[in-house]
Design a protein around this motif. Structure first.
Motif, PDB file in Angstrom:
ATOM      1  N   SER A 112       0.855  -1.176  -0.003  1.00 30.79           N
ATOM      2  CA  SER A 112      -0.029   0.133  -0.086  1.00 30.79           C
ATOM      3  C   SER A 112       0.984   1.454  -0.097  1.00 30.79           C
ATOM      4  CB  SER A 112      -0.737  -0.022   1.307  1.00 30.79           C
ATOM      5  OG  SER A 112      -1.782  -0.980   1.210  1.00 30.79           O
ATOM      6  N   ALA A 113       0.455   2.319  -0.742  1.00 31.01           N
ATOM      7  CA  ALA A 113       1.321   3.405  -0.612  1.00 31.01           C
ATOM      8  C   ALA A 113       0.564   4.669  -0.784  1.00 31.01           C
ATOM      9  CB  ALA A 113       2.536   3.244  -1.936  1.00 31.01           C
ATOM     10  N   GLY A 114       1.045   5.839  -0.502  1.00 26.04           N
ATOM     11  CA  GLY A 114       0.564   7.098  -0.865  1.00 26.04           C
ATOM     12  C   GLY A 114       1.166   7.602  -2.375  1.00 26.04           C
ATOM     13  N   TYR A 191       3.386   9.156   8.807  1.00 26.96           N
ATOM     14  CA  TYR A 191       3.376   9.400   7.246  1.00 26.96           C
ATOM     15  C   TYR A 191       4.048  10.751   7.177  1.00 26.96           C
ATOM     16  CZ  TYR A 191      -0.433   6.220   7.429  1.00 26.96           C
ATOM     17  OH  TYR A 191      -1.182   4.963   7.432  1.00 26.96           O
ATOM     18  N   GLU A 192       4.230  11.032   5.656  1.00 26.15           N
ATOM     19  CA  GLU A 192       5.097  12.226   5.464  1.00 26.15           C
ATOM     20  C   GLU A 192       4.462  13.512   5.818  1.00 26.15           C
ATOM     21  OE1 GLU A 192       3.943   9.744   3.293  1.00 26.15           O
ATOM     22  OE2 GLU A 192       5.907   8.523   4.076  1.00 26.15           O
ATOM     23  N   VAL A 208       4.698   6.670  -2.249  1.00 29.19           N
ATOM     24  CA  VAL A 208       5.929   6.743  -1.175  1.00 29.19           C
ATOM     25  C   VAL A 208       5.178   5.601  -0.354  1.00 29.19           C
ATOM     26  CG1 VAL A 208       4.592   8.716  -0.036  1.00 29.19           C
ATOM     27  CG2 VAL A 208       6.709   7.955   1.035  1.00 29.19           C
ATOM     28  N   MET A 210       6.491   2.520   3.248  1.00 33.70           N
ATOM     29  CA  MET A 210       7.442   1.979   4.004  1.00 33.70           C
ATOM     30  C   MET A 210       7.930   0.750   4.021  1.00 33.70           C
ATOM     31  SD  MET A 210       5.074   3.872   7.505  1.00 33.70           S
ATOM     32  CE  MET A 210       4.333   5.340   6.906  1.00 33.70           C
ATOM     33  N   ASN A 234      -4.208   5.969  -0.651  1.00 39.31           N
ATOM     34  CA  ASN A 234      -4.540   7.242  -0.358  1.00 39.31           C
ATOM     35  C   ASN A 234      -3.639   8.221  -1.044  1.00 39.31           C
ATOM     36  OD1 ASN A 234      -2.238   6.059   1.690  1.00 39.31           O
ATOM     37  ND2 ASN A 234      -1.951   8.265   1.624  1.00 39.31           N
ATOM     38  N   ALA A 236      -1.051  11.118  -0.898  1.00 39.16           N
ATOM     39  CA  ALA A 236       0.054  11.314  -0.030  1.00 39.16           C
ATOM     40  C   ALA A 236      -0.222  12.831   0.605  1.00 39.16           C
ATOM     41  CB  ALA A 236       1.582  11.285  -0.666  1.00 39.16           C
ATOM     42  N   LEU A 244      -4.183  11.505   7.076  1.00 39.94           N
ATOM     43  CA  LEU A 244      -3.867  10.228   6.698  1.00 39.94           C
ATOM     44  C   LEU A 244      -4.111   9.276   7.939  1.00 39.94           C
ATOM     45  CD1 LEU A 244      -0.690  10.301   4.515  1.00 39.94           C
ATOM     46  CD2 LEU A 244      -3.414  10.880   3.916  1.00 39.94           C
ATOM     47  N   VAL A 249      -6.010   3.480   4.868  1.00 44.08           N
ATOM     48  CA  VAL A 249      -5.265   2.722   4.072  1.00 44.08           C
ATOM     49  C   VAL A 249      -5.596   1.182   3.901  1.00 44.08           C
ATOM     50  CG1 VAL A 249      -2.962   1.845   3.854  1.00 44.08           C
ATOM     51  CG2 VAL A 249      -2.942   4.062   4.541  1.00 44.08           C
TER      52      VAL A 249
HETATM   53  N1  HPA Z   1       2.924   7.401   3.109  1.00 46.44           N
HETATM   54  C1  HPA Z   1       3.654   6.116   3.371  1.00 46.44           C
HETATM   55  N2  HPA Z   1       3.368   4.942   3.519  1.00 46.44           N
HETATM   56  C2  HPA Z   1       2.106   4.579   3.097  1.00 46.44           C
HETATM   57  C3  HPA Z   1       1.172   5.731   2.628  1.00 46.44           C
HETATM   58  C4  HPA Z   1       1.583   7.135   2.566  1.00 46.44           C
HETATM   59  O1  HPA Z   1       0.976   8.233   2.497  1.00 46.44           O
HETATM   60  N3  HPA Z   1      -0.007   5.221   2.522  1.00 46.44           N
HETATM   61  C5  HPA Z   1       0.147   3.665   2.696  1.00 46.44           C
HETATM   62  N4  HPA Z   1       1.419   3.309   3.037  1.00 46.44           N
END
Ligand code: HPA
Length: 272
Positions: A112-114, A191-192, A208, A210, A234, A236, A244, A249
């Motif tokens: 999963s990432a932003g 989160y960032e 982005v 982790m 999501n 970022a 967030l 997520v």
């Molecule tokens: N940032 C970092 N890691 C994540 C995010 C994010 O927005 N969403 C899911 N993993």
């Protein structure tokens, strides 16, 4: 020492299943449901496997599964270990090394990432074509075990180009929106900040997260071919006004679960 441990781990797993998969999959946050589509030969909780460490993150279940999809044997890790949990990098990449020593040649990493690519929306997918390691650490630091791989592994094609093409074709066949881009790996667990996201965009990233970077590095060291996919759960920080949360997520990962399963099944059939 590490090799002795890995040998013990591998022989335990072999005692539980005689399948000999060439493909391993690591299922990211909220994406573990894929295993319902496997014909399971052995489902082994991480805490039963010698030298494996259990995962503490919600949405990560912590099972190693040997099974088949349409008769193709695979190993799936339902859940992974993250550096932010306080594990050493050796621990984070231990399951990847285990799968390599079990005989896989191809590794599919999912996460999963932003997202912060220009046209990205929550619920989109991004094929990872390269990464930027911003974790400030590399899992190969320390003495090199040449039985695992070379001291200075090449990372020119960290993500196999043919796999990238095949993933694109898979999404096109499914008529499914997708992006392709660079994944920025950070430690988290915060989160960032919006400023950090602007920086990540400036250096060429589109997503982005982790995870994934340590496993991709270890896999390249081991000579595995790597494919990687982000579920953009999501936008970022700072791209939308929303704050967030891990709930957002995992909820959004759940919403695209069916598409994710369809993608994996179709992609697997193409690489079998
Ligand atoms: N940032 C970092 N890691 C994540 C995010 C994010 O927005 N969403 C899911 N993993």
């Amino acid at each position: 020492m590490l090799l002795d441990k890995l040998t013990e781990t591998v022989s335990y797993i072999r005692s539980r299943s005689s399948l000999k998969p060439k493909v391993g999959i690591i299922l990211g946050s909220g994406l573990g449901a894929f295993v319902q589509h496997l014909k399971i030969d052995a489902k082994i909780p991480f805490n039963e496997i010698p030298h494996f460490v259990s995962t503490s993150v919600e949405g990560h279940q912590g099972n190693l599964i040997l099974g088949t999809v349409d008769d193709q044997p695979i190993i799936a890790l339902q859940g992974r270990l993250h550096y932010y949990e306080g594990h050493s990098m050796d621990t984070v990449v231990y399951p990847t090394r285990t799968m390599a020593l079990l005989g896989i040649e191809n590794l599919i990493l999912t996460n999963s990432a932003g997202g912060f690519g220009d046209t990205m929306q929550a619920g989109d997918f991004m094929i990872i074509e390269d990464h930027i390691n911003l974790m400030g650490i590399n899992p190969l630091m320390g003495p090199n075990l040449k039985q695992l791989g070379p001291r200075f592994p090449d990372m020119t094609e960290a993500y196999d180009k043919k796999f990238v093409e095949l993933m694109e074709k898979t999404f096109q066949d499914m008529n499914c929106r997708y992006h392709k881009g660079i994944y920025c790996g950070v430690t988290g667990p915060t989160y960032e900040t919006p400023a950090e996201v602007r920086y990540l965009k400036l250096i060429g990233g589109k997503a982005v997260g982790m995870s994934t970077v340590p496993e991709a590095i270890a896999a390249n060291h081991l000579g595995l071919r790597v494919a990687a996919l982000s579920c953009i759960t999501n936008l970022a920080a700072g791209i939308s006004r929303n704050k967030l949360s891990h709930e957002e997520v995992t909820e959004n990962a759940k919403k695209v679960e069916q598409q994710f399963v369809d993608f994996l099944k179709s992609f697997l059939s193409k690489i079998s």
